[in-house]
Each structure stands twice: as C-alpha cells, then as structure tokens.
Scaffold this active site. Structure first.
Site, PDB file in Angstrom:
ATOM      1  CB  CYS A 155      -0.956  -0.010   1.187  1.00  0.00           C
ATOM      2  SG  CYS A 155      -2.092  -1.390   1.100  1.00  0.00           S
ATOM      3  CG  HIS A 202      -3.222   3.352   2.064  1.00  0.00           C
ATOM      4  ND1 HIS A 202      -3.611   2.969   0.797  1.00  0.00           N
ATOM      5  CD2 HIS A 202      -3.308   2.248   2.853  1.00  0.00           C
ATOM      6  CE1 HIS A 202      -3.899   1.679   0.824  1.00  0.00           C
ATOM      7  NE2 HIS A 202      -3.746   1.227   2.056  1.00  0.00           N
ATOM      8  CG  ASN A 235      -6.681  -0.857   0.790  1.00  0.00           C
ATOM      9  OD1 ASN A 235      -5.973  -0.426  -0.114  1.00  0.00           O
ATOM     10  ND2 ASN A 235      -6.197  -1.322   1.929  1.00  0.00           N
TER      11      ASN A 235
HETATM   12  O1  UT7 Z   1      -3.935  -1.335   3.458  1.00  0.00           O
HETATM   13  C1  UT7 Z   1      -3.008  -2.200   4.037  1.00  0.00           C
HETATM   14  C2  UT7 Z   1      -2.997  -2.099   5.488  1.00  0.00           C
HETATM   15  N1  UT7 Z   1      -4.220  -2.636   6.049  1.00  0.00           N
HETATM   16  C3  UT7 Z   1      -4.876  -1.961   6.960  1.00  0.00           C
HETATM   17  O2  UT7 Z   1      -4.514  -0.862   7.292  1.00  0.00           O
HETATM   18  C4  UT7 Z   1      -6.076  -2.640   7.604  1.00  0.00           C
HETATM   19  C5  UT7 Z   1      -5.993  -2.499   9.087  1.00  0.00           C
HETATM   20  N2  UT7 Z   1      -7.050  -3.226   9.798  1.00  0.00           N
HETATM   21  C6  UT7 Z   1      -8.336  -2.841   9.749  1.00  0.00           C
HETATM   22  O3  UT7 Z   1      -8.699  -1.912   9.036  1.00  0.00           O
HETATM   23  C7  UT7 Z   1      -9.301  -3.524  10.669  1.00  0.00           C
HETATM   24  O4  UT7 Z   1      -8.590  -4.327  11.582  1.00  0.00           O
HETATM   25  C8  UT7 Z   1     -10.362  -4.406   9.930  1.00  0.00           C
HETATM   26  C9  UT7 Z   1     -11.308  -3.528   9.136  1.00  0.00           C
HETATM   27  C10 UT7 Z   1      -9.674  -5.391   9.012  1.00  0.00           C
HETATM   28  C11 UT7 Z   1     -11.182  -5.162  10.970  1.00  0.00           C
HETATM   29  O5  UT7 Z   1     -11.787  -4.251  11.861  1.00  0.00           O
HETATM   30  P1  UT7 Z   1     -11.633  -4.428  13.426  1.00  0.00           P
HETATM   31  O6  UT7 Z   1     -12.386  -3.334  14.042  1.00  0.00           O
HETATM   32  O7  UT7 Z   1     -10.170  -4.527  13.744  1.00  0.00           O
HETATM   33  O8  UT7 Z   1     -12.376  -5.796  13.667  1.00  0.00           O
HETATM   34  P2  UT7 Z   1     -11.841  -7.086  14.420  1.00  0.00           P
HETATM   35  O9  UT7 Z   1     -10.919  -7.855  13.557  1.00  0.00           O
HETATM   36  O10 UT7 Z   1     -11.378  -6.684  15.788  1.00  0.00           O
HETATM   37  O11 UT7 Z   1     -13.186  -7.897  14.601  1.00  0.00           O
HETATM   38  C12 UT7 Z   1     -14.238  -7.441  15.470  1.00  0.00           C
HETATM   39  C13 UT7 Z   1     -15.401  -8.397  15.344  1.00  0.00           C
HETATM   40  C14 UT7 Z   1     -14.989  -9.870  15.456  1.00  0.00           C
HETATM   41  O12 UT7 Z   1     -16.030 -10.546  16.102  1.00  0.00           O
HETATM   42  P3  UT7 Z   1     -15.931 -10.922  17.667  1.00  0.00           P
HETATM   43  O13 UT7 Z   1     -14.709 -11.773  17.792  1.00  0.00           O
HETATM   44  O14 UT7 Z   1     -15.807  -9.602  18.381  1.00  0.00           O
HETATM   45  O15 UT7 Z   1     -17.212 -11.625  17.919  1.00  0.00           O
HETATM   46  C15 UT7 Z   1     -14.931 -10.314  14.029  1.00  0.00           C
HETATM   47  O16 UT7 Z   1     -15.136 -11.703  13.867  1.00  0.00           O
HETATM   48  O17 UT7 Z   1     -16.000  -8.241  14.050  1.00  0.00           O
HETATM   49  C16 UT7 Z   1     -16.059  -9.528  13.418  1.00  0.00           C
HETATM   50  N3  UT7 Z   1     -15.901  -9.314  11.970  1.00  0.00           N
HETATM   51  C17 UT7 Z   1     -16.928  -9.012  11.179  1.00  0.00           C
HETATM   52  N4  UT7 Z   1     -18.250  -8.865  11.397  1.00  0.00           N
HETATM   53  C18 UT7 Z   1     -19.037  -8.558  10.351  1.00  0.00           C
HETATM   54  C19 UT7 Z   1     -14.762  -9.354  11.240  1.00  0.00           C
HETATM   55  N5  UT7 Z   1     -15.057  -9.090   9.960  1.00  0.00           N
HETATM   56  C20 UT7 Z   1     -16.383  -8.867   9.882  1.00  0.00           C
HETATM   57  C21 UT7 Z   1     -17.257  -8.555   8.830  1.00  0.00           C
HETATM   58  N6  UT7 Z   1     -18.561  -8.393   9.105  1.00  0.00           N
HETATM   59  N7  UT7 Z   1     -16.820  -8.376   7.560  1.00  0.00           N
END
Ligand code: UT7
Length: 336
Positions: free
Chosen positions: A120, A260, A290
């Site tokens: 990225c 980004h 993204n």
């Molecule tokens: O561009 C390259 C660099 N990449 C980035 O900068 C991405 C950085 N990371 C992120 O943007 C975020 O971590 C994500 C958008 C990928 C995920 O968001 P988050 O707020 O960190 O979510 P999480 O992984 O902590 O998950 C929270 C909850 C989990 O459920 P439990 O364990 O709390 O019950 C996940 O299983 O959300 C759940 N979850 C979803 N729910 C609905 C994960 N993905 C989804 C989804 N829809 N698509």
C-alpha cells in the site's frame, strides 16, 4: 552569465486515473459472506468497491487508461516518456514486470520500465524513486503509476478481507521544475518483521504454486487486521507529524492530506495527529475501498480540480511489509 545552478525538483504536472465500471456493494457482500452494511461502513468507511471483470483483463489494464488520460491531457507523444515505474502487488505475471507490459500497451517505446513492490506504500515509494530520476537531471518525463487488481488475490469467502479491497489505478507525470514546486521531502520506512501479519504465502519461491498451495488458499491475501491497524495508526501518524516538523510546518500550512485509503479510522487518527480538520482530508474510500497502490493517485485524480498551484500537500501511506511513509509536495499547477 549567471553560473548559479537552480535546484531541479520533480513536479507532478498531470494526473490520470481509472476504475472499472462494475461495482461490488456492501449489500452484495451481505449475500456472499456473514457481514452487514452497517458493520462495514462503521468499521472501515467503505460502501462499495470496483471490480475489474473480463477475460484477459489484468492490472496493466487499470494502469493503461490512467496513463492514456495523461497523454491526452498533456498532448504527449508516448515516445517522449523516459521511464515508467509501476507500483503493484498484483502484477499481470511474476515477470516480466507489469511496467514493461504497460510501456508496450501505451507505445512508450523509448522508456525503460520496472515495478516496485511496497504494497500500500508502493505509490509513495515509486514517487520518491521517480522524483530522484528527475532531480538527477538525466530524465525529463517519468510516469509513476500505482495499480492493483486486488480482486485477483481476494478470497471472497473470507469476510475479514473481502469487504476491504477493490480494483483501480492512477498515474502521475513527473517533470523537472525550477520554481520550487514539486516533491520536496519524503520519509519512507520499512520493517520486514511485519510480514507475519499481512502477506500472500503462495506463488513465490518459498511456496511455488502447487495443488497443495491452492487447496490451502495460499494464493489469497492473509491479514491479521488488528495488529496491522495498530501499526498503521502509529506508523502513518508518526511519519506525517515528523515530516511537518522537519520542514517547520504545522497543520495550518497544509492544504490537503492525501492518505492511503485502508480504513477511515486510520485516516482520522493521522489527520488528528497533524492538526488537520476533516475538510482538508481527501477521502474516497467509500466508493473504491482499498485499491492498495492505487489509492493515492486515485485521490489526486478525484481532487485534481480543487488543487491549486503552491498548495502544500502531504501524501501518507501504510501497508504490507510493513512499509510506510509520508511525502511533502508543493502542487505545481492549477486546473482550468
Ligand atoms: O492497506 C493495508 C494495510 N491494512 C490496513 O490498514 C487494515 C488495518 N485493519 C483494519 O482496518 C481492521 O482491523 C479491519 C477492518 C480489518 C477489521 O476491523 P476491526 O475493528 O479490527 O475488527 P476485528 O478484527 O477486531 O473484529 C471485530 C469483530 C470480530 O467478532 P468478535 O470476535 O468480536 O465476535 C470479528 O469476527 O467483528 C467480526 N468481523 C466481522 N463482522 C461482520 C470481522 N469481519 C467482519 C465482517 N462483518 N466483515
């Protein structure tokens, strides 16, 4: 005769962009994986993304229309281009470089061309590299393009990644300037220990493609979102603040932050750290998601008409590697 040599800077003198027509909306993703529009919008800021469809279509087909737009705008003969640098993690093939394929497709027969892989941050790394070619005085017209067909490496059964990524690309033309407009400063960083959190295991020399790598889904993006999120917030905000400080600038001196587009919450944190209000931040994540190396030039493309000659803008990125950085640009032209 004035023997004083004025320093050459590399100015961005034109911008082009391209996104495919097909949209993949949050509502459509709700039918493919266990997710919902509200979660995607509040956690990432994304409403839809673009997908490149069609037999034989690859990343070069995202880059070529962006470059052709520049050729049209500048009335430029492709034979005048000295160099094309393509930032991508989704090359048409492992080799030759996608930049080689792009040069052939646009008719840049006098250009040397090569790819840069910094995920990225790829566009930012390529922009700095391209700028040094111009600053050296040896090259007059360098195209830097960032493009990714992320849909080719996304697992559409993995709800943690398939909601994020989209396809698209953008390009800029760099030319010499002696009026102090152009790429003024960059802070670029990388930390390969971050590879554990964001990578694609298969297809390289470590795990060449095999039935096993395909069955193990190793040809798709793997991301451990939370650690990446934490590193991204810190990385992007730290270098952006450092860049301002070492150029004796504050948020008041910056017309635009060009971040980004990975997650709206990462963008907000960076803008806050720089002391910038929301109306100075380019955001188009809601419509493209993204696009990896495509995000920064696609922002410049969307906002080109609002950019004014002399504006200080900061481009900032964070991505797989880890790689990250920030670049200070004094905008070189007004758009009619
Ligand atoms: O561009 C390259 C660099 N990449 C980035 O900068 C991405 C950085 N990371 C992120 O943007 C975020 O971590 C994500 C958008 C990928 C995920 O968001 P988050 O707020 O960190 O979510 P999480 O992984 O902590 O998950 C929270 C909850 C989990 O459920 P439990 O364990 O709390 O019950 C996940 O299983 O959300 C759940 N979850 C979803 N729910 C609905 C994960 N993905 C989804 C989804 N829809 N698509």
């Amino acid at each position: 005769m004035n023997l004083k040599m004025s320093k050459i800077t590399a100015a961005i003198t034109a911008v082009g962009g391209y996104v495919p027509e097909t949209k993949l909306t949050n509502a459509e993703l709700e039918k493919m994986v266990d997710t919902n529009d509200e979660w995607i919008r509040t956690r990432t800021g994304i409403s839809e993304r673009r997908i490149l469809k069609g037999e034989g279509k690859a990343t070069s087909d995202l880059a070529v229309p962006a470059i052709q737009e520049i050729l049209r705008k500048k009335n430029l003969d492709p034979k005048e281009i000295d160099c094309i640098i393509c930032a991508t993690v989704t090359p048409d093939m492992l080799f030759p470089s996608t930049a080689n394929i792009i040069s052939d497709k646009v008719g840049a027969t006098n250009a040397f061309s090569y790819d840069i892989l910094a995920a990225c941050s790829g566009f930012l790394f390529a922009l700095t590299t391209g700028a040094t070619l111009i600053e050296s005085g040896r090259y007059k017209k360098v195209i830097v393009v960032g493009a990714d067909k992320m849909s080719s490496i996304v697992d559409y059964t993995d709800r943690t990644t398939c909601i994020i990524f989209g396809d698209g690309g953008g390009a800029v033309l760099l030319e010499p300037s002696t009026d102090e407009n152009g790429i003024l400063d960059s802070i670029l960083r990388s930390d390969g220990s971050g590879r554990n959190f964001l990578h694609m295991k298969g297809g390289g020399s470590l795990n060449p493609a095999s039935v096993e790598t395909v069955l193990a889904k190793q040809h798709f993006i793997f991301q451990d979102g939370q650690p990446v999120f934490k590193f991204a917030v810190k990385g992007m905000a730290d270098v952006s603040a450092e860049l301002l400080e070492r150029n004796q600038l504050t948020g008041d001196d910056i017309a635009w932050l060009v971040p980004h587009q990975a997650n709206l919450r990462i963008i907000d944190a960076t803008a806050n750290r720089m002391g910038l209000s929301k109306d100075k931040v380019m955001i188009n994540i809601q419509k493209y998601g993204n696009t990896t190396a495509g995000t920064l030039p696609l922002c410049l493309w969307d906002w080109e008409k609002q950019l004014k000659k002399g504006d200080n803008i900061v481009l900032a990125a964070f991505g797989g590697g880890f790689t990250w950085g920030a670049t200070l640009v004094k905008w070189a032209y007004d758009t009619e």
